[in-house]
Design a protein around this motif. Structure first.
Motif, PDB file in Angstrom:
ATOM      1  N   TYR A  25      24.465  -0.664 -69.934  1.00 48.70           N
ATOM      2  CA  TYR A  25      24.819   0.691 -70.319  1.00 48.70           C
ATOM      3  C   TYR A  25      26.323   0.862 -70.104  1.00 48.70           C
ATOM      4  O   TYR A  25      26.961   0.074 -69.404  1.00 48.70           O
ATOM      5  N   GLN A  31      29.384   4.227 -69.611  1.00 49.41           N
ATOM      6  CA  GLN A  31      29.673   5.648 -69.520  1.00 49.41           C
ATOM      7  C   GLN A  31      31.173   5.856 -69.562  1.00 49.41           C
ATOM      8  O   GLN A  31      31.894   5.385 -68.674  1.00 49.41           O
ATOM      9  N   LYS A  79      31.501  11.687 -71.004  1.00 46.64           N
ATOM     10  CA  LYS A  79      30.401  11.415 -71.933  1.00 46.64           C
ATOM     11  C   LYS A  79      29.158  10.984 -71.170  1.00 46.64           C
ATOM     12  O   LYS A  79      29.232  10.573 -70.011  1.00 46.64           O
ATOM     13  N   GLN A  80      28.021  11.070 -71.856  1.00 40.64           N
ATOM     14  CA  GLN A  80      26.780  10.629 -71.251  1.00 40.64           C
ATOM     15  C   GLN A  80      26.703   9.106 -71.243  1.00 40.64           C
ATOM     16  O   GLN A  80      27.316   8.422 -72.071  1.00 40.64           O
ATOM     17  N   ARG A  81      25.935   8.593 -70.300  1.00 39.90           N
ATOM     18  CA  ARG A  81      25.699   7.154 -70.257  1.00 39.90           C
ATOM     19  C   ARG A  81      24.908   6.753 -71.492  1.00 39.90           C
ATOM     20  O   ARG A  81      23.943   7.425 -71.869  1.00 39.90           O
ATOM     21  N   GLU A  82      25.307   5.655 -72.124  1.00 36.59           N
ATOM     22  CA  GLU A  82      24.632   5.200 -73.332  1.00 36.59           C
ATOM     23  C   GLU A  82      24.217   3.740 -73.204  1.00 36.59           C
ATOM     24  O   GLU A  82      24.906   2.930 -72.562  1.00 36.59           O
TER      25      GLU A  82
END
Length: 117
Positions: free
Chosen positions: A39, A41, A45-48
């Motif tokens: 992942y 981040q 921003k959100q973790r992706e």
């Protein structure tokens, strides 16, 4: 739980490459049963999810990294690798390794990747 330690982050120019490693402290032969994820981040921003490699070697990539990143695993070394090529400034983020299976959801401490000239 599984202990995960990431390494390999750093500062790289746009278009450059980095290789991230995640070492897992899994007991016995259990590492091979884990689904392993990377992942990231970015600030604000959100973790992706970036990439996944399952216990059966099924692989998934986020659209934004497909064709540039490669995930692999070495079950003998309890390691998962993320090879990142053609890096872009928008790849700048903290990258986290995640191990997932029933009863396990473990995270590493993260490694910073900065893509900048």
């Amino acid at each position: 739980q599984v202990q995960l330690v990431e390494s390999g982050g750093g500062l790289v120019n746009p278009g450059g490459s980095l290789t991230l490693s995640c070492a897992a402290s899994a007991s016995g032969n259990s590492f091979g049963t884990l689904h392993m994820n990377w992942y990231r981040q970015a600030p604000g921003k959100q973790r992706e999810l970036v990439a996944t490699i399952t216990s059966t070697y099924t692989i998934y990539y986020a659209t934004s990294v497909k064709g540039r990143f490669t995930i692999s695993r070495d079950n003998d070394k309890n390691t998962v690798i993320l090879q990142m090529n053609s890096l872009k400034p928008e790849d700048t983020a903290v990258y986290y390794c995640n191990a997932l299976m029933i009863g396990i959801d473990s995270w590493g401490q993260g490694t910073q990747v900065t893509v900048s000239s």
